[in-house]
Design an enzyme around this catalytic site. Structure first.
Site, PDB file in Angstrom:
ATOM      1  N   GLY A 269     -38.790  -4.206  12.902  1.00  0.00           N
ATOM      2  CA  GLY A 269     -37.532  -4.737  13.395  1.00  0.00           C
ATOM      3  C   GLY A 269     -36.483  -3.642  13.427  1.00  0.00           C
ATOM      4  CB  CYS A 270     -32.896  -3.690  12.595  1.00  0.00           C
ATOM      5  SG  CYS A 270     -31.526  -2.550  12.331  1.00  0.00           S
TER       6      CYS A 270
END
Length: 220
Positions: free
Chosen positions: A41-42
């Site tokens: 993800g991020c």
């Protein structure tokens, strides 16, 4: 004063020795490092998590897994590049192993989510492991199986062949540490303040704790 060749030779020899020692130190330092590439993800969050780990030397945010050369952040999040937001974890294998890194990684994400991570949706935010050789591939497969067994749920994190890793733009590196002020929806904030707000509002730690409980290495 006139310098003779014989008087210069010892100085040249000393310089050569110093250069040789420096080169040897650089080679030894490089030999002490290994890398693990994962997508969770991020990349700000994965970078922040793993830079706290003993034995990790540096974590670099970037892009990998796709076909577009030298992609930009806008290209990757827009889609169509095939790239994931990923990190390259550079570590000292005498302190921490690849297996240990993968064990922590799997318990710092939601590996049951095939559509992204937490509030970030889309292909570029999916989880993945990118081993660079057969030994790492077997370790990655074992890490996925271990996570699935511990969760009792289907894990969708794929094990993919490593491709070129492209460093993300400089403004993404160590984002969680930076004091530079930016304008957000909640007014001017430093990047590290904006990062903390983003992480909380995105629900990352809440979901990881819900899934992993006490096994979560970073969420609190």
């Amino acid at each position: 004063m006139t310098l003779t060749f014989n008087s210069i030779k010892p100085a040249l020899l000393a310089v050569a020795i110093l250069f040789g020692l420096a080169a040897e130190c650089n080679r030894a330092h490089a030999a002490d490092q290994a890398t693990a590439i994962v997508a969770g993800g991020c990349f700000w969050c994965v970078e922040s998590d793993f830079e706290r780990v003993s034995g990790v030397i540096e974590v670099v945010s970037g892009y990998t897994g796709g076909t577009t050369e030298n992609p930009t952040y806008r290209q990757v999040v827009r889609g169509g590049t095939g790239h994931y937001e990923a990190v390259e974890i550079r570590y000292d294998p005498s302190v921490i192993t690849y297996d240990q890194i993968l064990h922590m990684f799997m318990r710092s994400v939601d590996p049951t989510d095939a559509g992204g991570q937490f509030c970030d949706r889309g292909d570029s935010y999916r989880t993945a492991i990118f081993p660079s050789n057969e030994t790492e591939r077997q370790s990655a497969i074992a890490a996925v199986r271990s996570a699935q067994r511990d969760l009792g749920q289907r894990v969708v994190t794929p094990v993919l062949n490593a491709k070129t890793f492209y460093d993300a733009e400089e403004y993404h590196q160590d984002y969680y540490k930076k004091s530079e002020v930016i304008l957000t929806r909640r007014g001017p904030k430093s990047k590290k303040e904006a990062y903390k707000f983003y992480r909380t509002s995105c629900g990352r730690d809440q979901r990881v704790l819900e899934l992993w409980g006490n096994a979560a290495p970073f969420a609190s």
